[in-house]
Write a protein that holds these residues in place. Structure first.
Motif, PDB file in Angstrom:
ATOM      1  N   UNK A  50       0.813  -1.212   0.000  1.00 21.73           N
ATOM      2  CA  UNK A  50       0.000   0.000   0.000  1.00 21.73           C
ATOM      3  C   UNK A  50       0.843   1.256   0.000  1.00 21.73           C
ATOM      4  N   UNK A  51       1.990   1.223   0.699  1.00 25.48           N
ATOM      5  CA  UNK A  51       2.891   2.379   0.692  1.00 25.48           C
ATOM      6  C   UNK A  51       3.456   2.610  -0.705  1.00 25.48           C
ATOM      7  N   UNK A  52       3.707   1.519  -1.436  1.00 29.09           N
ATOM      8  CA  UNK A  52       4.178   1.649  -2.819  1.00 29.09           C
ATOM      9  C   UNK A  52       3.088   2.258  -3.692  1.00 29.09           C
ATOM     10  N   UNK A  53       1.854   1.806  -3.514  1.00 26.33           N
ATOM     11  CA  UNK A  53       0.743   2.379  -4.279  1.00 26.33           C
ATOM     12  C   UNK A  53       0.653   3.883  -4.044  1.00 26.33           C
ATOM     13  N   UNK A  54       0.770   4.294  -2.792  1.00 24.06           N
ATOM     14  CA  UNK A  54       0.721   5.728  -2.484  1.00 24.06           C
ATOM     15  C   UNK A  54       1.852   6.478  -3.162  1.00 24.06           C
ATOM     16  N   UNK A  55       3.032   5.878  -3.169  1.00 27.07           N
ATOM     17  CA  UNK A  55       4.193   6.523  -3.809  1.00 27.07           C
ATOM     18  C   UNK A  55       3.981   6.644  -5.315  1.00 27.07           C
ATOM     19  N   UNK A  56       3.237   5.705  -5.892  1.00 23.26           N
ATOM     20  CA  UNK A  56       2.937   5.759  -7.328  1.00 23.26           C
ATOM     21  C   UNK A  56       1.797   6.715  -7.649  1.00 23.26           C
ATOM     22  N   UNK A  57       1.121   7.222  -6.608  1.00 24.37           N
ATOM     23  CA  UNK A  57       0.129   8.258  -6.823  1.00 24.37           C
ATOM     24  C   UNK A  57      -1.314   7.808  -6.790  1.00 24.37           C
ATOM     25  N   UNK A  58      -1.594   6.633  -6.220  1.00 24.35           N
ATOM     26  CA  UNK A  58      -2.985   6.205  -6.098  1.00 24.35           C
ATOM     27  C   UNK A  58      -3.162   5.432  -4.802  1.00 24.35           C
ATOM     28  N   UNK A  59      -4.422   5.352  -4.352  1.00 21.70           N
ATOM     29  CA  UNK A  59      -4.706   4.679  -3.091  1.00 21.70           C
ATOM     30  C   UNK A  59      -4.909   3.185  -3.292  1.00 21.70           C
ATOM     31  N   UNK A  60      -5.688   2.816  -4.297  1.00 19.59           N
ATOM     32  CA  UNK A  60      -5.917   1.410  -4.573  1.00 19.59           C
ATOM     33  C   UNK A  60      -6.721   0.717  -3.496  1.00 19.59           C
ATOM     34  N   UNK A  61      -6.693  -0.588  -3.540  1.00 10.70           N
ATOM     35  CA  UNK A  61      -7.435  -1.415  -2.590  1.00 10.70           C
ATOM     36  C   UNK A  61      -6.479  -1.940  -1.521  1.00 10.70           C
ATOM     37  N   UNK A  62      -6.696  -1.620  -0.259  1.00  4.22           N
ATOM     38  CA  UNK A  62      -5.748  -2.062   0.774  1.00  4.22           C
ATOM     39  C   UNK A  62      -5.686  -3.564   0.965  1.00  4.22           C
ATOM     40  N   UNK A  63      -6.780  -4.259   0.642  1.00  2.84           N
ATOM     41  CA  UNK A  63      -6.814  -5.704   0.855  1.00  2.84           C
ATOM     42  C   UNK A  63      -7.065  -6.481  -0.425  1.00  2.84           C
ATOM     43  N   UNK A  64      -7.032  -5.777  -1.566  1.00  2.56           N
ATOM     44  CA  UNK A  64      -7.219  -6.427  -2.849  1.00  2.56           C
ATOM     45  C   UNK A  64      -5.985  -6.303  -3.716  1.00  2.56           C
ATOM     46  N   UNK A  65      -6.132  -6.675  -4.970  1.00  4.94           N
ATOM     47  CA  UNK A  65      -5.034  -6.641  -5.938  1.00  4.94           C
ATOM     48  C   UNK A  65      -5.356  -5.591  -6.999  1.00  4.94           C
ATOM     49  N   UNK A  66      -4.408  -4.680  -7.230  1.00  2.43           N
ATOM     50  CA  UNK A  66      -4.564  -3.611  -8.212  1.00  2.43           C
ATOM     51  C   UNK A  66      -3.556  -3.791  -9.339  1.00  2.43           C
ATOM     52  N   UNK A  67      -3.897  -3.300 -10.512  1.00  4.18           N
ATOM     53  CA  UNK A  67      -3.005  -3.386 -11.676  1.00  4.18           C
ATOM     54  C   UNK A  67      -2.739  -1.964 -12.181  1.00  4.18           C
TER      55      UNK A  67
END
Length: 355
Positions: free
Chosen positions: A236-253
């Motif tokens: 999740x910290x990587x997702x934030x660094x990439x500029x989006x929140x995404x799903x904390x307990x799911x899989x994002x692409x």
């Protein structure tokens, strides 16, 4: 080994690969999304191992789809002690099966399912004031309790060979909260289990700081590469660094600054993959699982098309000691075993063994 009562929850884990993060109250939706039963195959793997090691073990089961067929396919002639009440199995059927096993003084209750099934089994053992040990074959999406073997075959080996018992925790979470991104574990029981190294530890939710790790990962992302980002606070910290929140307990692409899939199912992830793909996951604290616990959307079909990058804080790696995989594909599990570089900082990596 003497007598084992085997009960299979046939719907356990069906919601995992279709992105439902559990099957409680979601069976019809899981089937509508194309989910296939997972528990029977897991049961068969465990029972095959028992038959290899202790073919004279006496098995008690319920009728199909709660274990009889898998027992026969593994080479046993089980004693069938009951059947489910309706066309769809329920928690009440699991509890009734456990009662039937306890009435016949089994030496072990072996169940196939997830934490919800573990709660049902533990409840009956406690109500009956029995000290019969229980052991789980992991088949659910969420497996937070320490009553499971690390893999189905490991559970079978434990069941066939254990000599001593110890106490272990049964934990569960609310799946509706889980789907909304909140994880609150609740201790539901403390039960007798076989003492064995191949039993998993209770899942720990803590973790260290991962800011530098996330920053270093984001700095090295490659144009044109599709990143499949798994659940958990570290990723999740990587997702934030990439500029989006995404799903904390799911899989994002994610690819080239665009979120292609949020909280995706196996099929949605496969559809979004490109020529170059990287799966990014973090091991589960306290257990070390990289695949097979809470991220079944990352199926063998997905993993075979991707590079794999594992990220984790140093304290987490110090705690777990080694990594584990349980993808449901024994050949893939074997391919993944060995030494793996895990990113632990902006530039630093640590070698960890996948067992």
């Amino acid at each position: 080994m003497g007598t084992i009562g085997v009960v299979v929850n046939p719907i356990a884990g069906m919601g995992g690969r279709v992105g439902l993060k559990g099957t409680d109250g979601k069976v019809d939706e899981a089937r509508a999304r194309g989910a296939e039963p997972r528990a029977p195959g897991r049961a068969r793997a465990a029972l095959d191992r028992i038959h290899e090691l202790a073919p004279d073990t006496e098995l008690l089961t319920y009728t199909d789809p709660m274990g009889a067929a898998e027992a026969r396919e593994a080479g046993f002639e089980p004693t069938v002690v009951g059947e489910p009440e309706g066309t769809e199995t329920s928690a009440a059927d699991t509890r009734a099966a456990v009662d039937a096993f306890l009435d016949r003084d089994v030496d072990l209750v072996l169940f196939v399912g997830g934490d919800g099934t573990a709660v049902d089994v533990a409840e009956r053992i406690e109500v009956r004031e029995a000290d019969t040990p229980m052991l789980g074959v992991p088949a659910g999406v969420k497996v937070y309790s320490s009553v499971f073997g690390v893999t189905p075959r490991a559970a079978g080996q434990i069941a066939a060979t254990f000599e001593d018992t110890e106490r272990a925790e049964v934990n569960d979470i609310d799946e509706d909260d889980y789907r909304e991104g909140e994880v609150h574990t609740e201790l539901r029981a403390v039960v007798s289990v076989p003492a064995a190294e191949q039993r998993q530890a209770s899942k720990q939710l803590g973790g260290g700081t991962v800011e530098s790790l996330a920053s270093g990962f984001a700095r090295e992302v490659r144009d044109g590469v599709t990143y499949v980002l798994g659940p958990g606070s570290t990723v999740g910290a990587i997702k934030s660094e990439l500029g989006f929140e995404g799903s904390p307990l799911g899989v994002d692409v994610w690819r080239d600054g665009e979120l292609l899939v949020e909280d995706g199912s196996e099929s949605e992830i496969l559809d979004a993959l490109g020529e170059e793909n990287v799966v990014v996951v973090s091991p589960i604290g306290g257990q070390g699982f990289v695949f097979g616990r809470g991220n079944q959307q990352l199926s063998p079909a997905v993993l075979r098309r991707c590079e794999i990058e594992v990220v984790a804080s140093k304290p987490k790696l110090d705690d777990i000691g080694q990594l584990r995989v349980d993808t449901g594909d024994p050949e893939l599990d074997e391919e993944l075993r060995g030494w793996l570089q895990v990113r632990v900082g902006s530039y630093e990596r640590r070698l960890m063994r996948v067992v």
